[in-house]
Design a protein around this motif. Sequence first.
Motif, mmCIF file in Angstrom:
data_model
loop_
_atom_site.group_PDB
_atom_site.id
_atom_site.type_symbol
_atom_site.label_atom_id
_atom_site.label_comp_id
_atom_site.label_asym_id
_atom_site.label_seq_id
_atom_site.Cartn_x
_atom_site.Cartn_y
_atom_site.Cartn_z
ATOM 1 N N ALA A 143 6.015 -26.105 5.883
ATOM 2 C CA ALA A 143 5.453 -26.490 7.183
ATOM 3 C C ALA A 143 4.521 -25.411 7.723
ATOM 4 C CB ALA A 143 6.571 -26.775 8.173
ATOM 5 N N VAL A 144 4.868 -24.151 7.521
ATOM 6 C CA VAL A 144 4.044 -23.044 8.014
ATOM 7 C C VAL A 144 2.742 -22.978 7.226
ATOM 8 C CG1 VAL A 144 3.936 -20.557 8.409
ATOM 9 C CG2 VAL A 144 6.098 -21.775 8.715
ATOM 10 N N ILE A 145 2.845 -23.123 5.915
ATOM 11 C CA ILE A 145 1.637 -23.107 5.081
ATOM 12 C C ILE A 145 0.680 -24.212 5.501
ATOM 13 C CG2 ILE A 145 0.759 -23.428 2.729
ATOM 14 C CD1 ILE A 145 3.411 -22.143 1.757
ATOM 15 N N GLU A 146 1.211 -25.400 5.758
ATOM 16 C CA GLU A 146 0.347 -26.514 6.161
ATOM 17 C C GLU A 146 -0.321 -26.253 7.511
ATOM 18 O OE1 GLU A 146 -0.643 -28.998 4.185
ATOM 19 O OE2 GLU A 146 0.475 -27.784 2.737
ATOM 20 N N ARG A 147 0.367 -25.546 8.389
ATOM 21 C CA ARG A 147 -0.234 -25.221 9.692
ATOM 22 C C ARG A 147 -1.470 -24.351 9.542
ATOM 23 N NH1 ARG A 147 4.511 -22.616 12.915
ATOM 24 N NH2 ARG A 147 2.790 -21.856 14.215
ATOM 25 N N ILE A 148 -1.453 -23.464 8.555
ATOM 26 C CA ILE A 148 -2.586 -22.543 8.401
ATOM 27 C C ILE A 148 -3.496 -22.914 7.238
ATOM 28 C CG2 ILE A 148 -1.367 -20.607 9.482
ATOM 29 C CD1 ILE A 148 -0.919 -19.503 6.619
ATOM 30 N N ARG A 149 -3.240 -24.037 6.587
ATOM 31 C CA ARG A 149 -4.062 -24.421 5.433
ATOM 32 C C ARG A 149 -5.554 -24.478 5.780
ATOM 33 N NH1 ARG A 149 -3.586 -26.569 0.303
ATOM 34 N NH2 ARG A 149 -1.298 -26.571 0.435
ATOM 35 N N PRO A 150 -5.967 -25.056 6.921
ATOM 36 C CA PRO A 150 -7.407 -25.058 7.231
ATOM 37 C C PRO A 150 -8.000 -23.654 7.308
ATOM 38 C CG PRO A 150 -6.262 -26.636 8.618
ATOM 39 C CD PRO A 150 -5.202 -25.831 7.923
ATOM 40 N N LEU A 151 -7.222 -22.701 7.818
ATOM 41 C CA LEU A 151 -7.678 -21.318 7.864
ATOM 42 C C LEU A 151 -7.827 -20.761 6.453
ATOM 43 C CD1 LEU A 151 -8.261 -18.602 9.317
ATOM 44 C CD2 LEU A 151 -5.773 -18.221 9.330
ATOM 45 N N LEU A 152 -6.822 -20.964 5.616
ATOM 46 C CA LEU A 152 -6.884 -20.467 4.246
ATOM 47 C C LEU A 152 -8.054 -21.091 3.491
ATOM 48 C CD1 LEU A 152 -3.087 -20.534 3.258
ATOM 49 C CD2 LEU A 152 -4.391 -18.668 4.292
ATOM 50 N N GLU A 153 -8.302 -22.351 3.746
ATOM 51 C CA GLU A 153 -9.394 -23.038 3.056
ATOM 52 C C GLU A 153 -10.769 -22.531 3.494
ATOM 53 O OE1 GLU A 153 -8.503 -27.111 3.902
ATOM 54 O OE2 GLU A 153 -7.239 -27.358 2.101
ATOM 55 N N SER A 154 -10.821 -21.829 4.620
ATOM 56 C CA SER A 154 -12.108 -21.301 5.072
ATOM 57 C C SER A 154 -12.609 -20.178 4.162
ATOM 58 C CB SER A 154 -12.004 -20.794 6.522
ATOM 59 O OG SER A 154 -11.286 -19.573 6.598
ATOM 60 N N PHE A 155 -11.710 -19.549 3.391
ATOM 61 C CA PHE A 155 -12.144 -18.473 2.495
ATOM 62 C C PHE A 155 -11.610 -18.615 1.074
ATOM 63 C CE2 PHE A 155 -8.413 -16.867 4.841
ATOM 64 C CZ PHE A 155 -7.597 -16.372 3.839
ATOM 65 N N ALA A 156 -10.962 -19.736 0.763
ATOM 66 C CA ALA A 156 -10.401 -19.934 -0.578
ATOM 67 C C ALA A 156 -10.890 -21.238 -1.187
ATOM 68 C CB ALA A 156 -8.876 -19.936 -0.517
ATOM 69 N N GLU A 157 -11.161 -21.185 -2.474
ATOM 70 C CA GLU A 157 -11.526 -22.398 -3.213
ATOM 71 C C GLU A 157 -10.298 -23.102 -3.762
ATOM 72 O OE1 GLU A 157 -14.918 -23.674 -6.396
ATOM 73 O OE2 GLU A 157 -13.846 -21.815 -6.844
ATOM 74 N N ASN A 158 -9.330 -22.313 -4.226
ATOM 75 C CA ASN A 158 -8.108 -22.874 -4.807
ATOM 76 C C ASN A 158 -6.897 -22.228 -4.149
ATOM 77 O OD1 ASN A 158 -9.388 -24.466 -7.011
ATOM 78 N ND2 ASN A 158 -10.049 -22.432 -7.690
ATOM 79 N N ILE A 159 -5.912 -23.047 -3.800
ATOM 80 C CA ILE A 159 -4.675 -22.564 -3.185
ATOM 81 C C ILE A 159 -3.511 -23.036 -4.045
ATOM 82 C CG2 ILE A 159 -3.170 -22.694 -1.163
ATOM 83 C CD1 ILE A 159 -5.709 -23.114 0.539
ATOM 84 N N PHE A 160 -2.759 -22.078 -4.581
ATOM 85 C CA PHE A 160 -1.612 -22.383 -5.425
ATOM 86 C C PHE A 160 -0.337 -22.031 -4.650
ATOM 87 C CE2 PHE A 160 -5.192 -21.070 -8.058
ATOM 88 C CZ PHE A 160 -5.312 -22.148 -8.935
ATOM 89 N N VAL A 161 0.433 -23.033 -4.249
ATOM 90 C CA VAL A 161 1.684 -22.791 -3.531
ATOM 91 C C VAL A 161 2.782 -22.614 -4.574
ATOM 92 C CG1 VAL A 161 3.340 -23.672 -1.865
ATOM 93 C CG2 VAL A 161 0.894 -24.101 -1.539
ATOM 94 N N ALA A 162 3.330 -21.401 -4.647
ATOM 95 C CA ALA A 162 4.258 -21.043 -5.722
ATOM 96 C C ALA A 162 5.718 -21.247 -5.344
ATOM 97 C CB ALA A 162 4.031 -19.588 -6.138
ATOM 98 N N GLY A 163 6.016 -21.424 -4.051
ATOM 99 C CA GLY A 163 7.398 -21.573 -3.620
ATOM 100 C C GLY A 163 7.639 -20.876 -2.300
ATOM 101 N N GLY A 164 8.859 -20.354 -2.113
ATOM 102 C CA GLY A 164 9.214 -19.710 -0.859
ATOM 103 C C GLY A 164 8.597 -18.338 -0.707
#
Length: 295
Positions: A143-164
Amino acid sequence: MQKIGIIGVGLMGHGIARNIVGKGWELHFLDQPGNQPTADLVKQGANPWPSATDLAANCDVLILCVTGTPQVEDVLVGNGAALAALQPGAIVVDCSTAIPSSTRALAERVREKGCEFVDAAMTRTPKEAEEGRLNLLVGGETAVIERIRPLLESFAENIFVAGGVGSGHQLKLVHNIVSLGTVTLIAEVAACAIQDGMDVDAMVDCLRKGGAGGAALERVAPYILEGNADLLRFTIQNAYKDAGYYDQMAEESGASRQVARAIHDTLGALVERGDGGAFMPEQVTLLQKTPLQKP
């Protein structure tokens, strides 16, 4: 838009900051000597702060882009005291390369403060950072990752969610020991080839068209052929640090690490000899010197 703070506007952090502010986020950054020039960020509307505590108290998301575990710990709970200044509900995003066990311990302290923690280690180079095309290796609550996903996408091309929490840093260490270890092996082989009088053009062509082809070779090949290290501006000192982090992670988990230790020892011997500030491809030349002594 949330207020975004960043500590560490260095080779990688500058690109992150430039993309965040350039895409409309309200950006604040710690004004410190280790930064790259920040006039362009200020011109776009970013705000410098004199201390980590002042910065942390005035942001909703605090991004850390510092060297490693000691610096992360110092910023949050040491001299920087940023954790104490965070407002409840704030999110810490650690883009550094760090030891997972330390990451998990810090995350627990962040949660006790009523805040959240996400580790988002980076791969690729300062060039991709400036282009907003980093890879992020992410660990944390979904849930926390999804809250900031738009921010992360502003400087990342690929996002790999590995777990906790901590799993992003685990994945980064696995990635780096493979990628930097491969670079070190290629450099050692190239040094041998050069010393033995081999045609390096033929060697590189052969490696490219065989099982050794890939990103590591392509970042070292320009140095082998032309003396150009620009495609991997990553220092031997930093690689040695990352290899040491992997070694600690493997030791803590009881995993075999003989090959990884050999990589760590080679890098450590170069650092001990005073070559730590050189970029990784330069090992091709450095490994042609007198035999290395185990650190």
